[in-house]
Write an enzyme that holds these catalytic residues in place. Structure first.
Site, short mmCIF file in Angstrom:
data_model
loop_
_atom_site.label_atom_id
_atom_site.label_comp_id
_atom_site.label_asym_id
_atom_site.label_seq_id
_atom_site.Cartn_x
_atom_site.Cartn_y
_atom_site.Cartn_z
N GLU A 106 0.83 -1.21 0.00
CA GLU A 106 0.00 0.00 0.00
C GLU A 106 0.87 1.26 0.00
O GLU A 106 0.54 2.25 -0.66
CB GLU A 106 -0.92 0.00 1.21
CG GLU A 106 -1.99 1.07 1.20
CD GLU A 106 -2.99 0.89 0.08
OE1 GLU A 106 -3.22 1.87 -0.67
OE2 GLU A 106 -3.54 -0.22 -0.06
N GLU A 113 1.55 6.38 -7.19
CA GLU A 113 0.49 7.33 -7.55
C GLU A 113 1.01 8.77 -7.51
O GLU A 113 0.72 9.56 -8.42
CB GLU A 113 -0.69 7.17 -6.60
CG GLU A 113 -1.52 5.92 -6.84
CD GLU A 113 -2.72 5.86 -5.92
OE1 GLU A 113 -2.79 6.68 -4.98
OE2 GLU A 113 -3.58 4.99 -6.14
#
Length: 267
Positions: A106, A113
């Site tokens: 994560e 991102e």
């Protein structure tokens, strides 16, 4: 874990609201520069700063990514059941490894991102593919972790809950897990309803820490206590969403431990 200090650009004169641990969340000037040196003092400062930056990144992901908070919720509850069901140390170690692997994926997903947004501020199908595939990696690891947890926990779950002997001594452990679950969900609900957060933060943190300590003491697992305490603190701190200092959830957890010690000494 280390990265070099960069001079702030003209667009970054105003630091983002709130503060995590590192420089980009504190002010536009950044942290004090630690010069490269072989002197033991400077080397120690470099090591400390590298961990400082790493925790800064972890706090950022916890506070900005809803999925990360969900992962921490599940990890807190799963590890609690692992202690209650008296899993062998090797099984608990494997379970902890796959949990932290999901956390790491994560974090990497968030990194990809942000780098994609930096490199491609305009819409691009290649940027979309980069983000989607990074999220897919987290999905694959999450599915694998769920399968591994099922293999490790389903058998002990039924063996424990259908054992009459367990309910003679272990009923309070199930109640403790329920307290942890409702503490997290209860505080999450107060945030969603925009209720006064500081009124509920310390009581919910104290309840979670009290239950965690009870489970760990009953299961005689000090390592699990350290992990669960750390998970709970990070989770409640992230749920506060920078509205309070990290000292508030820390104080709540310490209060829960103190209350547990006092109750045990009186009983």
């Amino acid at each position: 874990m280390q990265h070099k200090k960069q001079e702030p650009s003209p667009k970054s004169k105003q630091a983002p609201a709130g503060s995590f641990l590192g420089p980009h969340m504190r002010d536009a000037q950044g942290m004090p520069h630690i010069p490269d040196s072989n002197h033991p003092t400077h080397m120690l400062k470099q090591v400390v700063m590298s961990f400082w930056y790493a925790f800064d990144g972890l706090f950022y992901v916890m506070i900005t990514q809803r999925n990360m908070r969900f992962h921490f919720c599940m990890a807190l509850w799963v590890m609690s059941f692992a202690v209650i069901f008296r899993l062998p140390p090797l099984h608990k170690a494997f379970l902890f490894m796959i949990i932290t692997f999901v956390f790491a994926m994560e974090v990497l997903n968030t990194c990809i991102e942000n780098l994609t947004n930096l490199m491609s501020p305009e819409y691009s199908k290649w940027a979309k593919i980069a983000k989607d595939t990074a999220a897919a990696a987290v999905l694959v690891v999450s599915i694998g972790s769920v399968m591994a947890a099922c293999y490790l926990l389903i058998g002990p779950f039924f063996d424990t809950l259908f054992n009459p002997e367990f309910w003679k001594t272990g009923a309070f452990e199930i109640v403790a897990v329920a307290v942890i679950v409702f503490s997290v969900l209860g505080f999450w609900l107060t945030r969603a309803l925009h209720w006064p957060m500081r009124v509920f933060l310390i009581p919910f943190c104290a309840a979670s820490a009290f239950a965690i300590l009870h489970i760990s003491v009953t299961g005689r697992d000090g390592i699990a206590f350290c992990a669960l305490f750390f998970f709970s603190f990070l989770l409640f701190n992230s749920l506060s969403r920078l509205k309070t200092s990290p000292l508030w959830p820390l104080a709540g957890h310490v209060a829960g431990i103190v209350i547990y010690v006092l109750v045990k000494s009186l009983v």
